[in-house]
Design an enzyme around this catalytic site. Structure first.
Site, PDB file in Angstrom:
ATOM      1  N   TYR A 172     -11.618   0.549  -0.740  1.00  0.00           N
ATOM      2  CA  TYR A 172     -11.712   0.966   0.668  1.00  0.00           C
ATOM      3  C   TYR A 172     -10.437   1.676   1.092  1.00  0.00           C
ATOM      4  O   TYR A 172     -10.402   2.381   2.088  1.00  0.00           O
ATOM      5  CB  TYR A 172     -12.029  -0.234   1.577  1.00  0.00           C
ATOM      6  CG  TYR A 172     -10.849  -0.913   2.233  1.00  0.00           C
ATOM      7  CD1 TYR A 172     -10.356  -0.472   3.465  1.00  0.00           C
ATOM      8  CD2 TYR A 172     -10.202  -2.002   1.644  1.00  0.00           C
ATOM      9  CE1 TYR A 172      -9.273  -1.091   4.070  1.00  0.00           C
ATOM     10  CE2 TYR A 172      -9.135  -2.615   2.240  1.00  0.00           C
ATOM     11  CZ  TYR A 172      -8.665  -2.164   3.460  1.00  0.00           C
ATOM     12  OH  TYR A 172      -7.571  -2.765   4.050  1.00  0.00           O
ATOM     13  N   ARG A 173      -9.403   1.543   0.274  1.00  0.00           N
ATOM     14  CA  ARG A 173      -8.092   2.057   0.636  1.00  0.00           C
ATOM     15  C   ARG A 173      -7.201   1.926  -0.586  1.00  0.00           C
ATOM     16  O   ARG A 173      -7.386   1.026  -1.400  1.00  0.00           O
ATOM     17  CB  ARG A 173      -7.569   1.157   1.761  1.00  0.00           C
ATOM     18  CG  ARG A 173      -6.138   1.281   2.124  1.00  0.00           C
ATOM     19  CD  ARG A 173      -5.821   0.205   3.166  1.00  0.00           C
ATOM     20  NE  ARG A 173      -4.506   0.413   3.729  1.00  0.00           N
ATOM     21  CZ  ARG A 173      -3.920  -0.395   4.617  1.00  0.00           C
ATOM     22  NH1 ARG A 173      -4.562  -1.465   5.034  1.00  0.00           N
ATOM     23  NH2 ARG A 173      -2.731  -0.139   5.082  1.00  0.00           N
TER      24      ARG A 173
ATOM     25  N   TYR B 187       0.835  -1.205   0.000  1.00  0.00           N
ATOM     26  CA  TYR B 187       0.000   0.000   0.000  1.00  0.00           C
ATOM     27  C   TYR B 187       0.869   1.254   0.000  1.00  0.00           C
ATOM     28  O   TYR B 187       0.359   2.351   0.201  1.00  0.00           O
ATOM     29  CB  TYR B 187      -0.930   0.036   1.209  1.00  0.00           C
ATOM     30  CG  TYR B 187      -2.167  -0.819   1.078  1.00  0.00           C
ATOM     31  CD1 TYR B 187      -3.134  -0.543   0.119  1.00  0.00           C
ATOM     32  CD2 TYR B 187      -2.373  -1.900   1.924  1.00  0.00           C
ATOM     33  CE1 TYR B 187      -4.274  -1.322   0.009  1.00  0.00           C
ATOM     34  CE2 TYR B 187      -3.515  -2.692   1.826  1.00  0.00           C
ATOM     35  CZ  TYR B 187      -4.462  -2.392   0.866  1.00  0.00           C
ATOM     36  OH  TYR B 187      -5.596  -3.160   0.764  1.00  0.00           O
TER      37      TYR B 187
END
Ligand code: ADP
Length: 503
Positions: free
Chosen positions: A459-460, A93
């Protein structure tokens, strides 16, 4: 004068050197990093982004709220942006990379105190550097009958970083933000805000009641750049009397719909209390060996190859795990209900499975996905949908086609909540190969765009993909975020670009 390879945007080398000198006076010698060798670990990422576009200019490591307040004075004066991280290990991420080039990473891992654990109320208050492993060990050493909820790379990462990104685990406390209670936040101007009941001096309920009085602000400090979180309250699950993990398997790829539609009412009604997960054969095979063991050809690994290999290891087309908790007497009727429900749809049910994350044990086993291709490339794509079979299948078909187009394997682990699913999938590639890296980047962008066209948002997402995701929320959301940003951080020194937000 010192030479800097990377400078904050619009800051002269001379000013930057002066600021770093001032930072060092505050945090002490050795806690400001500006030399290339020590910056190297902060300039790494598994995401397929151009590192140069995200290279930090320096790293500062304070060890108290007071130091952060003093640092902010200088950052405001020199317009130097700070990118706060807790442990910076949100692999796939964006790791520790800032959203834009030249920011100073504010590494908070020295703030690593478990400030309080209340065994009666089952709560904890932790600083940003506290890892899940650290809290697990703390509880074990004191023999406290409390569980933590570890996320994927649990032993290594922080409760604060994971919760601020609204990450999750797999016990009944799997939604980390839902089970967070109270924050301490240093604002850009150095003021310290305690949210919820923490705003009341001498409050005894900061970690017990989330909402306090007035607007509920905590959400504003997640996936945002409105403040630096220096303490977080979390709820801990009382260790249950017992537990039982089930593995539910379907042999047909089209059976994903049955899996999802069967678990939804069981989750909704509370028969299954934890966040279960359903993965395909390919992602399950990563626990057996690298991809080269099963396939040496070009492009995405063919479905038949995966399924044939999987069968030898007891892996099916879809493999779902979830757990039941409580005394034997409590588990028995629920076990009967869920077994019958899944068997009715043609699934095989093994009631004696194991999944560390579902019983509160931090483990690194999920990182075996990194050995599938090798070369350290990992990008998570995490679209959300209702917990509905038709959506799961639609997402599966869309995602698999885009992966195949880009020559990558479709590797989903879908987390199953009552009303929402997170169809989390890993794009695995060799980061040492430029062409693969570019292809993985294109795959991510295509997934984000195509899914949005079908009404599925993420969501992210990580550095390099935040602008794209933010754009999908439209101009009004962007305008509101910007207004809040300007009010709280008029010089734009906190994490510019985080979630696409700038002043
Ligand atoms: P992990 O615990 O997974 O290593 P990180 O430390 O990488 O998590 O944090 C994830 C993201 O959350 C960071 O990139 C940053 O944007 C944000 N973040 C982390 N810690 C803080 C904090 N203490 N205050 C504000 N934002 C933070």
């Amino acid at each position: 004068m010192a030479e800097f390879r990377v400078l904050p945007h619009s800051v002269a080398a001379q000013d930057f050197a002066a600021a770093l000198g001032a930072f060092e006076k505050i945090v002490g010698v050795g806690w400001v990093i500006a030399d290339e060798a020590r910056l190297a670990p902060y300039r790494k990422a598994m995401l397929p982004v151009d590192i140069a576009a995200h290279a930090p200019s320096a790293v500062v490591m304070p060890n108290s709220v007071e130091q952060i307040q003093q640092l902010l004075k200088i950052a405001n004066a020199h317009r130097i942006p700070f990118w706060p991280i807790s442990t910076g290990r949100n692999f796939g991420y964006g790791s520790a990379l800032p959203a834009t080039r030249g920011q100073v990473v504010l590494d908070l891992k020295r703030l690593d105190r478990i400030v309080a654990v209340d065994p009666e109320m089952c709560t904890a208050l932790v600083e940003p550097g506290v890892t899940y492993q650290q809290l697990y060990d703390y509880l074990a050493e004191r023999n406290l009958p409390l569980w933590i909820d570890p996320p994927g790379p649990g032993p290594l990462v922080s409760l604060v970083g994971n919760t601020l990104e609204r990450g999750g685990g797999n016990t009944p406390y799997g939604d980390h933000f839902e089970f967070a209670c109270g924050m301490e936040v240093v604002l850009a101007d150095g003021q310290v805000l305690r949210t919820g009941m923490g705003a009341l001096p001498g409050s005894n309920s900061w970690q017990c009641f989330k909402f306090g009085f007035g607007p509920y602000l905590d959400g504003m400090f997640t996936q945002s750049n409105f403040g630096i979180v220096t303490k977080l309250g979390v709820w801990l699950m009382p260790r249950p009397a017992g537990h039982r993990t089930l593995l539910v398997q379907y042999d047909d790829e089209a059976d994903l719909a049955k899996a999802v539609d069967t678990i939804r009412p069981l989750r909704m009604g509370g028969v299954i209390a934890n966040t279960g997960v359903v993965g395909n054969a390919a992602i399950a095979l990563t626990g057996v060996g690298p991809r080269s063991q099963f396939y040496q050809g070009q492009g995405a690994i063919p479905k038949e190859v995966v399924l044939t290999a999987a069968r030898k290891f007891g892996i099916a087309a879809w493999n779902m795990t979830f757990s039941l908790y409580g005394t034997e007497e409590q588990i028995a009727p629920n076990l009967k209900i869920v077994t019958e429900a899944f068997e009715r749809t043609g699934a095989r049910v093994n009631p004696d499975a194991y999944n560390a994350a579902q019983v509160g044990v931090p483990s690194l086993t999920t990182l075996s996905i990194l050995d599938w291709v090798g070369g350290g490339g990992l990008a998570w794509f995490s679209p959300v949908s209702p917990t509905r079979g038709a959506d799961a299948v639609k997402q599966q078909q869309l995602a698999a086609a885009i992966h195949v187009d880009h020559g990558f394997d479709y590797m989903p682990g879908i987390t199953l909540n009552a009303r929402d699913m997170q169809h989390v999938m890993a794009i695995l590639y060799d980061r040492n190969v430029e062409e693969q890296t570019r292809r993985a980047d294109s795959c991510m962008k295509t997934l984000i765009r195509q899914f949005a066209r079908h009404g599925y948002g993420v969501y992210r997402t990580g550095q390099g993909y935040m602008d794209e995701a933010a754009k999908q929320s439209g101009p009004v959301a962007a305008q509101v975020n910007r207004a809040i940003k300007r009010a709280l951080d008029p010089n734009g020194i906190l994490a510019p670009g985080k979630s696409g937000i700038t002043i």
